[in-house]
Design an enzyme around this catalytic site. Sequence first.
Site, mmCIF file in Angstrom:
data_model
loop_
_atom_site.group_PDB
_atom_site.id
_atom_site.type_symbol
_atom_site.label_atom_id
_atom_site.label_comp_id
_atom_site.label_asym_id
_atom_site.label_seq_id
_atom_site.Cartn_x
_atom_site.Cartn_y
_atom_site.Cartn_z
ATOM 1 N N GLU A 159 0.807 -1.149 0.016
ATOM 2 C CA GLU A 159 -0.099 -0.027 -0.050
ATOM 3 C C GLU A 159 0.734 1.419 -0.088
ATOM 4 O O GLU A 159 0.663 2.114 0.896
ATOM 5 C CB GLU A 159 -0.934 0.002 1.167
ATOM 6 N N ASN A 200 1.820 -4.707 -3.378
ATOM 7 C CA ASN A 200 0.487 -4.983 -3.080
ATOM 8 C C ASN A 200 -0.122 -3.751 -2.695
ATOM 9 O O ASN A 200 0.165 -2.979 -2.006
ATOM 10 C CB ASN A 200 0.641 -6.069 -1.907
ATOM 11 N N HIS A 236 -10.839 -5.917 -2.122
ATOM 12 C CA HIS A 236 -11.472 -6.194 -1.245
ATOM 13 C C HIS A 236 -12.726 -5.229 -2.057
ATOM 14 O O HIS A 236 -12.637 -3.694 -1.969
ATOM 15 C CB HIS A 236 -11.140 -4.989 -0.039
ATOM 16 N N GLU A 264 -6.389 -10.558 -2.003
ATOM 17 C CA GLU A 264 -6.985 -10.376 -0.733
ATOM 18 C C GLU A 264 -8.508 -10.371 -1.135
ATOM 19 O O GLU A 264 -9.475 -9.458 -0.318
ATOM 20 C CB GLU A 264 -6.610 -9.098 0.091
ATOM 21 N N ASP A 266 -12.155 -10.413 -1.113
ATOM 22 C CA ASP A 266 -13.627 -10.572 -0.565
ATOM 23 C C ASP A 266 -14.763 -9.654 -1.090
ATOM 24 O O ASP A 266 -14.056 -8.639 -1.542
ATOM 25 C CB ASP A 266 -13.529 -10.590 1.125
#
Length: 449
Positions: A159, A200, A236, A264, A266
């Site tokens: 990030e 990432n 996400h 990641e 979801d």
Amino acid sequence: MRLLRSGFAPLATGLTALAALLVAAPAAQAADAPLRDLAHAKGRAIGTAVTGSKLTGTYGEIAGREFNWLTPGNAMKWESVEPSRGTFNWAEADRIVEFAEANGQQVRGHTLVWHSQNPGWLTNGTWTPAQLSTLLKDHIDTEMTRYKGRVDAWDVVNEPFNEDGTYRSTIWSNGLGTDYIAQALTWARAADPSAELYINDYNVEGVNAKSTALYNLVRSLKQRGVPIDGVGLQAHLILGQVPSTLQQNIQRFADLGVDVHITELDIRMQLPATEAKLTQQAGDYRAVMDACLAVSRCTGVTVWGFTDSDSWIPDWFEGYGAATPYDENFAPKPAYHAIAASLGGGTTEPPGDGCKATYRVVNQWGGGFTGEVRIDCTGAALRAWTAKWDFGAGQRITQAWNASCTQSGTSVTCSNASYNGTVPDGGSVTFGFNASWSGSNPVPVVTLS
């Protein structure tokens, strides 16, 4: 693990034009193979973030059976492994690595350089650039050396960007300048030359200012000869908001000569979960999977926790949850079956020559309409089904129920939900959707598979 996402044609209200498709449809059985076997057959990873202390009982059984990659959710972050300077705690991280080795899985290390979840002794200290550089290099060396040859890929830098594409103000960028990223990658390569090295970030799934900044950084690093093997797109996501440019974005990073991994995934929804929301979620999961599978350098997909009982979403987004492929009781949701279907799950049987699909417009209004597809079987049966058609006049599906529907360009694909895949001889099943239209709304021909 952070996200913040954050007609002028005459109306034909009540139109009931029918288009039947009398196409032989192979009957397919829902996949019995674990996701990891399906993914392996396609040369892809299917991973999950895990909590090491929970890797027992049903949680451990599913984690070992269904996934071929594991990511420690928190166990490898700096505050976890070195809470006090010079005092290390590797128990949780070791447990995950050992579990993976015992179950023939690979490990994704997460994460070495981040602005968050750093120990207080580091963030509260006063450091010269030289001291800060030494601390970071030593941290990378220590952790990567411990797991050398046992962790296959690392999210080295996590990030680094703001939403507008500028560099995030962090202890690293402020103390070392933005070239800390190149330094960290160089140190990481030296610490374990065999590990794949990634940058990432979140909200970089589609083409936007942030993902373009990441793209430009990776291009620059490649041009400079800095070691960089891949890009992690966290994903996400919010229900119904899979970026339309996801595949395009994956492809442009791949064209730079790096791998891409959905790290990641979801897809959260406002609670309570309903049948319609779970169906939409399944379609969203499939859209992400399909986008990855369409690009050869997309190495696979990792879900950020496979069960709602181990999801971070409710703690961060009030009123939201149900974001993973399994519910809190470890029952697979429609999203799980959508992942399996995308990976080619199921077995084919002789064609069900007596099965057909009928498409009709139930209701139409300015700018939108409700459609329905009915599948009928006579002299044949289905144990799973997928209906496909083209919206050649620019129609776009906005919502679906009783099926997992995705749309890429003009192509629409709708697969059964977990509860209605079986169509017996003499039986039928119906699913519906809402969609937008402009100018014309011709009835398409649907095919079954």
